[in-house]
Scaffold this motif. Sequence first.
Motif, PDB file in Angstrom:
ATOM      1  N   GLY A   1      36.798 -43.847 101.355  1.00  0.00           N
ATOM      2  CA  GLY A   1      38.400 -43.622 101.013  1.00  0.00           C
ATOM      3  C   GLY A   1      39.561 -42.672 100.532  1.00  0.00           C
ATOM      4  O   GLY A   1      40.559 -42.479 100.613  1.00  0.00           O
ATOM      5  N   CYS A   2      38.816 -41.806 100.528  1.00  0.00           N
ATOM      6  CA  CYS A   2      38.962 -40.503  99.822  1.00  0.00           C
ATOM      7  C   CYS A   2      39.923 -39.716 100.476  1.00  0.00           C
ATOM      8  O   CYS A   2      39.482 -39.588 101.636  1.00  0.00           O
ATOM      9  N   TYR A   3      41.288 -39.503 100.354  1.00  0.00           N
ATOM     10  CA  TYR A   3      42.057 -38.803 101.420  1.00  0.00           C
ATOM     11  C   TYR A   3      42.783 -37.586  99.968  1.00  0.00           C
ATOM     12  O   TYR A   3      43.080 -38.570  99.463  1.00  0.00           O
ATOM     13  N   PRO A   4      43.056 -36.647 100.498  1.00  0.00           N
ATOM     14  CA  PRO A   4      44.245 -35.881  99.865  1.00  0.00           C
ATOM     15  C   PRO A   4      45.750 -36.738  99.609  1.00  0.00           C
ATOM     16  O   PRO A   4      46.898 -37.217 100.465  1.00  0.00           O
TER      17      PRO A   4
ATOM     18  N   GLU B   1      53.605 -37.120 102.654  1.00  0.00           N
ATOM     19  CA  GLU B   1      54.084 -36.641 103.792  1.00  0.00           C
ATOM     20  C   GLU B   1      54.071 -38.005 104.821  1.00  0.00           C
ATOM     21  O   GLU B   1      55.087 -38.073 105.744  1.00  0.00           O
ATOM     22  N   ILE B   2      53.409 -38.700 105.210  1.00  0.00           N
ATOM     23  CA  ILE B   2      53.683 -40.397 105.766  1.00  0.00           C
ATOM     24  C   ILE B   2      54.708 -40.810 104.988  1.00  0.00           C
ATOM     25  O   ILE B   2      55.272 -41.033 106.070  1.00  0.00           O
ATOM     26  N   ALA B   3      55.082 -41.025 104.168  1.00  0.00           N
ATOM     27  CA  ALA B   3      55.776 -42.187 103.432  1.00  0.00           C
ATOM     28  C   ALA B   3      57.162 -41.307 103.833  1.00  0.00           C
ATOM     29  O   ALA B   3      58.718 -41.547 103.990  1.00  0.00           O
ATOM     30  N   GLU B   4      57.685 -39.433 103.701  1.00  0.00           N
ATOM     31  CA  GLU B   4      58.647 -38.948 104.964  1.00  0.00           C
ATOM     32  C   GLU B   4      58.492 -38.885 105.421  1.00  0.00           C
ATOM     33  O   GLU B   4      59.156 -38.375 106.292  1.00  0.00           O
ATOM     34  N   GLY B   5      57.955 -39.938 106.633  1.00  0.00           N
ATOM     35  CA  GLY B   5      58.082 -39.736 107.982  1.00  0.00           C
ATOM     36  C   GLY B   5      57.185 -38.212 108.356  1.00  0.00           C
ATOM     37  O   GLY B   5      58.189 -38.357 110.271  1.00  0.00           O
TER      38      GLY B   5
ATOM     39  N   THR C   1      53.281 -39.558 111.569  1.00  0.00           N
ATOM     40  CA  THR C   1      53.291 -40.292 111.524  1.00  0.00           C
ATOM     41  C   THR C   1      52.599 -40.850 113.187  1.00  0.00           C
ATOM     42  O   THR C   1      51.042 -40.017 112.801  1.00  0.00           O
ATOM     43  N   GLY C   2      52.413 -41.813 113.785  1.00  0.00           N
ATOM     44  CA  GLY C   2      51.275 -41.805 114.037  1.00  0.00           C
ATOM     45  C   GLY C   2      50.117 -41.858 114.297  1.00  0.00           C
ATOM     46  O   GLY C   2      49.497 -42.771 113.709  1.00  0.00           O
ATOM     47  N   ARG C   3      49.202 -41.331 115.570  1.00  0.00           N
ATOM     48  CA  ARG C   3      47.495 -41.197 115.338  1.00  0.00           C
ATOM     49  C   ARG C   3      47.536 -40.825 114.218  1.00  0.00           C
ATOM     50  O   ARG C   3      46.376 -40.273 113.444  1.00  0.00           O
ATOM     51  N   LYS C   4      47.940 -39.241 113.070  1.00  0.00           N
ATOM     52  CA  LYS C   4      47.358 -37.648 113.173  1.00  0.00           C
ATOM     53  C   LYS C   4      47.409 -39.439 111.556  1.00  0.00           C
ATOM     54  O   LYS C   4      47.163 -38.731 110.903  1.00  0.00           O
ATOM     55  N   ALA C   5      48.805 -40.056 111.275  1.00  0.00           N
ATOM     56  CA  ALA C   5      49.039 -40.868 110.132  1.00  0.00           C
ATOM     57  C   ALA C   5      47.387 -41.856 109.691  1.00  0.00           C
ATOM     58  O   ALA C   5      46.930 -42.175 108.691  1.00  0.00           O
ATOM     59  N   GLU C   6      47.226 -42.428 111.300  1.00  0.00           N
ATOM     60  CA  GLU C   6      46.395 -43.115 111.200  1.00  0.00           C
ATOM     61  C   GLU C   6      44.578 -42.200 110.909  1.00  0.00           C
ATOM     62  O   GLU C   6      44.190 -43.418 110.335  1.00  0.00           O
ATOM     63  N   PHE C   7      44.526 -41.614 111.401  1.00  0.00           N
ATOM     64  CA  PHE C   7      43.782 -40.804 111.288  1.00  0.00           C
ATOM     65  C   PHE C   7      43.421 -40.765 109.881  1.00  0.00           C
ATOM     66  O   PHE C   7      42.571 -40.099 109.478  1.00  0.00           O
TER      67      PHE C   7
END
Length: 212
Positions: A120-123, A129-133, A136-142
């Motif tokens: 479950g780790c990631y930078p 970047e996700i919170a600021e929009g 988004t979308g599939r990239k956030a899911e990946f």
Amino acid sequence: MQVQTQRVNVVFLPSEELLTFQLKLAAEIATGKDVRFYIDNESYFAHMSVYPLTFPTANWNSVFKVAEFVASRLSPLNLSFWEFYYGERWNNVGIGFIRTQDLVAAQDRIVNTLNQLREGCYPEWYDTEIAEGRITGRKAEFIRRYGTPNIFRFWEPHLTLALFREPHDAKKAAVWLKSQKVPHTQVTELAIVETDQYGTCTGIIQRFPFGK
């Protein structure tokens, strides 16, 4: 207790023929220009990014063993030239390749086999970047599922040549590169490498030859 993590990049290494060609081009376009770096295989190493991986430090040995196992099950992968590219965001130029079915299948195997070792780790910067929009979308899911957005349909197989400080130098280099002919070649090795803040390789930790 916070888990200590390690970030590496899992990459393909170019053949000797392609490496020689890449180093020659990189030196040609960087000489006399203001560059942040160029690929010389001394400080910055030739590579094709496949899977940037963040994982608990305790899983180091498992990452090596799994990478070696996956490499042993891969056959040489043909590279088909697509275009010389210029990236406006970073002023980087390089060699782009077609995302063939064989390359996609190899990346899919690498990602899905190593992903379990992330736990479950990631930078952390991805959360911002996700919170600021900005992602988004599939990239956030990946990012949540695999730890990086730059995989599968968002993967762009390439070999970086140089990163310039000035846009006009990068654009000029990109125009000159169009006159060059890229050799038809293969990748036959997987590697785990160190990266800097720009994502380029600053050291090869371990190489794993393909087995078939």
